[in-house]
Enzyme design. Structure first.
Site, PDB file in Angstrom:
ATOM      1  CG  ASP A  87      37.474 -11.459 -22.711  1.00 36.57           C
ATOM      2  OD1 ASP A  87      36.883 -12.280 -23.445  1.00 36.57           O
ATOM      3  OD2 ASP A  87      38.033 -10.442 -23.173  1.00 36.57           O
ATOM      4  NE  ARG A 137      29.461 -16.940 -22.894  1.00 43.93           N
ATOM      5  CZ  ARG A 137      30.353 -16.423 -23.718  1.00 43.93           C
ATOM      6  NH1 ARG A 137      30.217 -15.169 -24.152  1.00 43.93           N
ATOM      7  NH2 ARG A 137      31.395 -17.126 -24.109  1.00 43.93           N
ATOM      8  CG  ASP A 185      36.659  -8.330 -25.459  1.00 41.41           C
ATOM      9  OD1 ASP A 185      37.861  -8.324 -25.803  1.00 41.41           O
ATOM     10  OD2 ASP A 185      35.909  -9.282 -25.690  1.00 41.41           O
ATOM     11  CG  HIS A 186      34.739  -5.456 -29.211  1.00 47.04           C
ATOM     12  ND1 HIS A 186      35.323  -6.662 -29.529  1.00 47.04           N
ATOM     13  CD2 HIS A 186      33.398  -5.676 -29.249  1.00 47.04           C
ATOM     14  CE1 HIS A 186      34.387  -7.573 -29.742  1.00 47.04           C
ATOM     15  NE2 HIS A 186      33.211  -7.000 -29.571  1.00 47.04           N
ATOM     16  CG  ASP A 196      39.721  -7.190 -29.230  1.00 53.34           C
ATOM     17  OD1 ASP A 196      40.599  -7.748 -28.549  1.00 53.34           O
ATOM     18  OD2 ASP A 196      38.552  -7.612 -29.324  1.00 53.34           O
TER      19      ASP A 196
END
Length: 345
Positions: A98, A103, A116-117, A120
């Site tokens: 991802d 990027r 994202d986190h 997680d």
């Protein structure tokens, strides 16, 4: 009430992601693999969608195990273990593609990192419950310890990033070597069968002295492999934070220590609840573990958001309130003459 007060919104725009990956496995094996795999990802797919696709694999894995192993105590069909290994590897792959997608499409943003986190955080609880089911820990102390230690590894890594400004992935770390160990263990379970984890160590290694026969493979998994994968990195995080020049003053060290306390307060209340409502936890292990795991995910997500926006993080957080109520309620129920709604075993 907004999560981010207006004065901190500008900090969100200025945020720059910083990470140090000291893992040789990541540097020499996985990074080239991930760089190769990103070529097959369509440019039109949003990075957050890639993150979500990886997390959904773990959610599906959990639902399957909830159906086949409702009490963490019986074997599942053999194909489930293969699926679990694939799901864990799929999650790891998507979790590392991802950012590369963001990027190369120039769509990187702090909100993308938060998403994202945040996923997680959810994956931590899912991974612990999946492991409970595969290793057949049962709904008792082993499964609770696994959940607490798995959450600890994630919390202290996030806590370190908050207080140093950099996510440091050590020579041996959970997101890299830890996931590979777990997926390998699931693959071994598929090959040799789940009975491996219900054996005593002397059954598995008969040359060991009989005095060690009380040690089970579950004990080695919880207090050996899992501890090495979570407790040791957590202690390293404490050392890094306390010796970091940013935290040289006593006040900064005290502030960092307070945020450590948040983790212990939360899981201390979970232990109180479990200890005084054992029958409830044994009757509904999946729901209870996922429930407190999602509460932890909310707290960890708040810490991530505070890091992104350079906000202060309170030691006591809102997600603790429901847990405080039920843990105190369990104490009252346990020490009062009122009969429990859930019969004790």
């Amino acid at each position: 009430m907004s999560y981010v007060p207006a004065p901190y919104l500008d900090n969100l725009k200025k945020y720059k992601y910083s990470v140090i990956d000291a893992s040789p496995l990541s540097k020499y094996v996985l990074q080239p693999y991930w760089n190769y795999m990103i070529r097959f990802m369509p440019w039109s797919i949003a990075p957050n969608l890639i993150t979500l696709i990886g997390t959904v694999a773990l959610v599906l894995n959990w639902f399957i195990l909830w159906y086949y192993v409702p009490y963490f105590s019986n074997p599942a069909p053999q194909w489930v273990y293969l699926f679990s290994a694939i799901a864990m590897e799929w999650y790891s792959l998507m979790d590392n593609l991802d950012g590369r997608q963001a990027r190369r499409t120039k769509t990187s943003s702090p909100l993308g990192e938060l998403f994202d986190h945040g996923c997680d955080c959810v994956a931590v609880a899912l991974a612990a419950v999946i492991a409970d089911s595969i290793y057949q820990f049962g709904p008792g102390v082993h499964s609770v310890c696994l959940l607490i230690m798995t959450a600890g590894g994630f919390w202290f890594a996030t806590w370190e990033e908050y207080h140093t400004g950099t996510l440091y992935l050590a020579f041996f770390n959970g997101p890299t070597e830890g996931i590979k160990l777990v997926s390998t263990a699931y693959l071994i379970t598929y090959i040799v069968g789940p009975g491996l984890w219900t054996q005593q160590i002397t059954d598995f290694l008969p040359f060991l002295p009989a005095s060690l026969s009380w040690i089970g493979m579950r004990d080695i998994l919880v207090f050996g492999i899992t501890a090495a994968n979570t407790v040791i990195p957590s202690l390293m995080s404490v050392h890094v934070v306390m010796t970091n020049p940013r935290n040289a003053s006593f006040q900064r060290k005290l502030r960092a220590s307070g945020h450590m306390l948040t983790y212990f307060i939360y899981w201390g209340m979970v232990v109180i609840w479990y200890n005084n409502s054992t029958a409830l936890w044994h009757a509904h292990p999946h729901i209870m573990h996922i429930g407190v795991g999602m509460g932890f995910a909310e707290m960890a997500s708040r810490l991530i958001l505070a890091h992104l926006c350079h906000m202060e993080y309170a030691v006591l957080q809102r997600p603790m309130l429901p847990l405080l109520i039920v843990s105190l309620g369990s104490l009252v129920q346990n020490y009062s003459p009122v009969t429990s709604l859930v019969p004790e075993e």
